[in-house]
Design a protein around this motif. Structure first.
Motif, PDB file in Angstrom:
ATOM      1  N   ALA A 192       0.549  -1.149  -0.324  1.00 33.89           N
ATOM      2  CA  ALA A 192      -0.698  -0.289   0.543  1.00 33.89           C
ATOM      3  C   ALA A 192       1.084   1.201  -0.158  1.00 33.89           C
ATOM      4  CB  ALA A 192      -0.859   0.072   1.145  1.00 33.89           C
TER       5      ALA A 192
ATOM      6  N   ASP B 289       0.621  -0.899  -4.565  1.00 34.56           N
ATOM      7  CA  ASP B 289      -0.500  -0.352  -4.899  1.00 34.56           C
ATOM      8  C   ASP B 289      -1.426  -0.586  -6.308  1.00 34.56           C
ATOM      9  OD1 ASP B 289      -2.275   1.612  -4.077  1.00 34.56           O
ATOM     10  OD2 ASP B 289      -0.849   2.216  -2.562  1.00 34.56           O
TER      11      ASP B 289
ATOM     12  N   GLU C  77       1.632   0.919   6.302  1.00 34.29           N
ATOM     13  CA  GLU C  77       1.627   1.542   6.512  1.00 34.29           C
ATOM     14  C   GLU C  77       0.312   1.833   6.551  1.00 34.29           C
ATOM     15  OE1 GLU C  77       4.313   4.743   5.485  1.00 34.29           O
ATOM     16  OE2 GLU C  77       3.635   5.897   7.076  1.00 34.29           O
TER      17      GLU C  77
HETATM   18  C1  LIG Z   1      -3.730   5.889   3.647  1.00 30.24           C
HETATM   19  S1  LIG Z   1      -2.848   5.942   2.500  1.00 30.24           S
HETATM   20  C2  LIG Z   1      -1.257   5.004   2.898  1.00 30.24           C
HETATM   21  C3  LIG Z   1      -0.324   5.336   1.653  1.00 30.24           C
HETATM   22  C4  LIG Z   1       1.336   5.339   2.526  1.00 30.24           C
HETATM   23  N1  LIG Z   1       1.203   3.278   3.283  1.00 30.24           N
HETATM   24  C5  LIG Z   1       1.491   6.068   3.113  1.00 30.24           C
HETATM   25  O1  LIG Z   1       1.329   5.662   4.670  1.00 30.24           O
HETATM   26  O2  LIG Z   1       1.696   7.144   2.847  1.00 30.24           O
HETATM   27  C6  LIG Z   1      -3.708   4.190   1.713  1.00 30.24           C
HETATM   28  C7  LIG Z   1      -3.353   3.431   1.007  1.00 30.24           C
HETATM   29  O3  LIG Z   1      -3.609   2.243   0.860  1.00 30.24           O
HETATM   30  C8  LIG Z   1      -3.925   1.286  -0.618  1.00 30.24           C
HETATM   31  N2  LIG Z   1      -4.884   0.324  -0.639  1.00 30.24           N
HETATM   32  C9  LIG Z   1      -6.078   0.142   0.082  1.00 30.24           C
HETATM   33  N3  LIG Z   1      -6.409  -0.559   0.008  1.00 30.24           N
HETATM   34  C10 LIG Z   1      -5.172  -1.557  -1.090  1.00 30.24           C
HETATM   35  C11 LIG Z   1      -6.000  -3.061  -1.726  1.00 30.24           C
HETATM   36  N4  LIG Z   1      -6.780  -4.120  -2.052  1.00 30.24           N
HETATM   37  N5  LIG Z   1      -4.969  -2.551  -2.564  1.00 30.24           N
HETATM   38  C12 LIG Z   1      -3.638  -1.823  -3.104  1.00 30.24           C
HETATM   39  N6  LIG Z   1      -3.867  -1.214  -2.470  1.00 30.24           N
HETATM   40  C13 LIG Z   1      -3.936  -0.696  -0.770  1.00 30.24           C
HETATM   41  C14 LIG Z   1      -4.232   2.464  -1.161  1.00 30.24           C
HETATM   42  O4  LIG Z   1      -4.136   2.787  -2.856  1.00 30.24           O
HETATM   43  C15 LIG Z   1      -3.547   3.844  -0.562  1.00 30.24           C
HETATM   44  O5  LIG Z   1      -2.419   3.972  -1.196  1.00 30.24           O
END
Ligand SMILES: C[S@@+](CC[C@H](N)C(=O)[O-])C[C@H]1O[C@@H](n2cnc3c(N)ncnc32)[C@H](O)[C@@H]1O
Length: 306
Positions: A111, A133, A187
């Protein structure tokens, strides 16, 4: 647009195969937290400086976040999330630095969102950083950083995949070697996964981890209750005010305890810390915890070794 008067059910905007770009659905949360990192970078005495974060806000043309960045507030309410994100960013930065010092040369950022660690941290020679992601999120990041002439400081490998599906196959196809130790960050992800999806995620990570591998988990807000979320949404910048995001309806109310799960599945788990513990360790005097964000300030930070 959802107004503050409504109280959407947890996960009501979600489906098992929903997808998004950087300004819609769960994708917008990546932009939102990049905004908090950008605000932290311009705060007094930042713990870390993510100088790339502001570029994502500018490129997104999101009027709400652009406005907040143009006029960063100074009240406790306005600085709470940027402060929290400074602490969290430092935790994961330190985790990857320690893994590199221990000889680990594979980092997996699940993610990844608009995480710029591949460009920001000094990785040891020979390190590969895998970023998992959804495709549109990774495309946006690569495009914006490319436009600013940024170059990764490690071999960077994008793995465009949904973490609710068989993402280990494309990860391995991208060159990940399950026989070699690896370091993983989880995270800002857990609230967006159901309990089953969280269990599947940790199961798959565990299966891919050779002995000596490490994982760091931020269980941010994954265990908030309804009242805390309502208060946070009503009082904090970027959460449910832009009309683009509805935090409650994008998240699930879950029961998974990542530290317990890891301990029960072959991981040596270090004592769990919360945001206030981390702040104290970084030499910051923990401010009095505002009850409105108490759940976030007490969110769990977990480090474990296989
Ligand atoms: C709050 S953001 C956090 C991004 C990064 N880890 C940070 O802390 O800056 C949540 C992230 O989770 C990713 N995400 C959530 N569910 C996902 C999934 N099922 N598959 C891939 N990515 C996912 C979203 O695309 C997004 O980029």
């Amino acid at each position: 647009m959802v107004t503050l008067a409504t109280t959407p059910e947890f996960g009501s905007l979600r489906s098992d195969d929903d997808h998004w770009d950087i300004v819609s659905g769960v994708g917008y949360t990546a932009l939102l937290v990049a905004g908090w990192r950008a605000l932290h970078a311009v705060s007094a005495q930042p713990l870390v400086r993510d100088e790339y974060a502001k570029h994502f806000i500018a490129a997104s043309e999101d009027p709400y976040l652009a406005g907040v960045l143009a006029n960063p507030g100074t009240s406790d309410d306005e600085t709470a999330f940027p402060r929290l994100y400074g602490v969290q960013t430092r935790f994961f930065d330190d985790f990857f630095a320690a893994a590199g010092e221990a000889g680990i040369r594979q980092a997996v950022i699940v993610a990844a969102g608009l995480d710029s660690r591949a460009y920001r941290l000094d990785w040891p020679d020979g390190t590969t950083v895998f970023e998992v992601d959804l495709p549109k999120v990774l495309e946006f990041k690569t495009r914006v950083l490319g436009e600013h002439g940024a170059a990764p400081k490690a071999r960077r490998s994008e793995v465009a995949a949904d973490l609710r599906t068989d993402w280990p196959t494309p990860l391995k196809a991208a060159g990940f070697d399950p026989q070699s130790p690896s370091a993983w960050s989880v995270e800002g992800l857990l609230p967006y996964l159901t309990d089953d999806a969280q269990t599947a995620l940790f199961t798959r990570i565990t299966e891919l981890c050779a002995p000596g591998s490490r994982v760091a988990v931020g269980a941010l807000g994954s265990r908030l209750d309804r009242d805390q979320l309502d208060t946070v949404e009503a009082t904090h910048p970027g959460v449910n005010k832009s009309g683009n995001v509805d935090f409650s309806a994008l998240t699930y109310e879950t029961k998974t305890d990542p530290a317990q799960w890891l301990a029960a599945h072959g991981w040596a788990v270090e004592p769990v810390r919360n945001t206030l513990d981390l702040q104290a360790g970084y030499g910051m005097t923990p401010p009095e915890v505002d009850v409105k964000i108490d759940g976030f300030m007490r969110s769990q930070y977990i480090t474990a070794t296989r």
